[in-house]
Design a protein around this motif. Structure first.
Motif, short mmCIF file in Angstrom:
data_model
loop_
_atom_site.label_atom_id
_atom_site.label_comp_id
_atom_site.label_asym_id
_atom_site.label_seq_id
_atom_site.Cartn_x
_atom_site.Cartn_y
_atom_site.Cartn_z
N SER A 252 0.85 -1.19 0.00
CA SER A 252 0.00 0.00 0.00
C SER A 252 0.89 1.24 0.00
O SER A 252 1.93 1.27 0.65
N TYR B 254 -3.37 5.02 -1.95
CA TYR B 254 -4.31 5.81 -1.17
C TYR B 254 -4.03 7.27 -1.49
O TYR B 254 -2.93 7.77 -1.25
N ARG C 211 -9.05 5.75 -3.50
CA ARG C 211 -8.19 4.57 -3.55
C ARG C 211 -8.22 3.97 -4.94
O ARG C 211 -9.26 3.91 -5.58
#
Length: 202
Positions: free
Chosen positions: A19, A88, A78
């Motif tokens: 992420s 993100y 996102r």
């Protein structure tokens, strides 16, 4: 079936391995909210409010046309890249009175996508100057094309903004998902290369 597909998008694919936080910056009205909204695979969080008389004489509306709303806290979205990386996206308000928020939002970010409106290029100088308060954060510049924007060669824009040769300068239309996604992908690739090079040197 459409609602089921929409619900599925709330959850990350099992293939996601990393992420990444990306900050989207730019002057007032350059298209940050539009870009995040166009690419987000979830319902984007937006803190847009109707502009009131309180902004008269404070927010410069020159060249923006009939803009009636403004972000007052942040935008959030996102997007999954290549099924392995999830971005993100955090969009910060562009008005100078909100710039103190930028450093806090930049904490933990891999990189910054700076949106530029060539009709009001002077606002980009202020944003790039502010980025100097966040040293070491890789960034790319994306030129958001509006219907009445003039096209400029990349090298001309690079020279006008005094950008180093290694900083990517990209084209996009914030309301167009494909070009906005291309800009975010290019930024992510650039930021990862920068971070990898730094690790090698240390």
């Amino acid at each position: 079936m459409g609602s089921a597909n929409s619900a599925d998008r709330r959850y990350l694919p099992e293939t996601v391995q990393r992420s990444v936080k990306i900050l989207v910056l730019g002057g007032f009205g350059v298209g940050k909210t539009s870009l995040i909204g166009s690419v987000s695979e979830i319902e984007p969080l937006s803190t847009e409010e109707v502009m009131s008389d309180a902004s008269t004489g404070v927010d410069d509306l020159t060249g923006i046309g009939r803009k009636a709303t403004t972000t007052v806290a942040l935008d959030f979205g996102r997007i999954t890249l290549g099924r392995r990386i999830v971005l993100y996206l955090y969009g910060a308000p562009g008005q100078r009175r909100f710039w103190d928020l930028w450093e806090g939002l930049a904490e933990g970010a891999l990189g910054v996508l700076v949106l530029v409106d060539t009709r009001r290029l002077e606002s980009a100088f202020d944003v790039l100057d502010q980025l100097e308060r966040m040293p070491g954060l890789p960034f790319a510049v994306a030129v958001n094309h509006f219907p009445d924007s003039r096209a400029h060669p990349v090298e001309e824009l690079r020279e006008a903004l005094d950008l180093p040769a290694h900083v990517p300068v990209l084209d996009c239309v914030a309301l167009d998902r494909a070009t906005s996604l291309d800009a975010l992908t290019a930024l992510t690739d650039h930021a990862m290369r920068v971070m990898t090079a730094r690790k090698v040197r240390t």
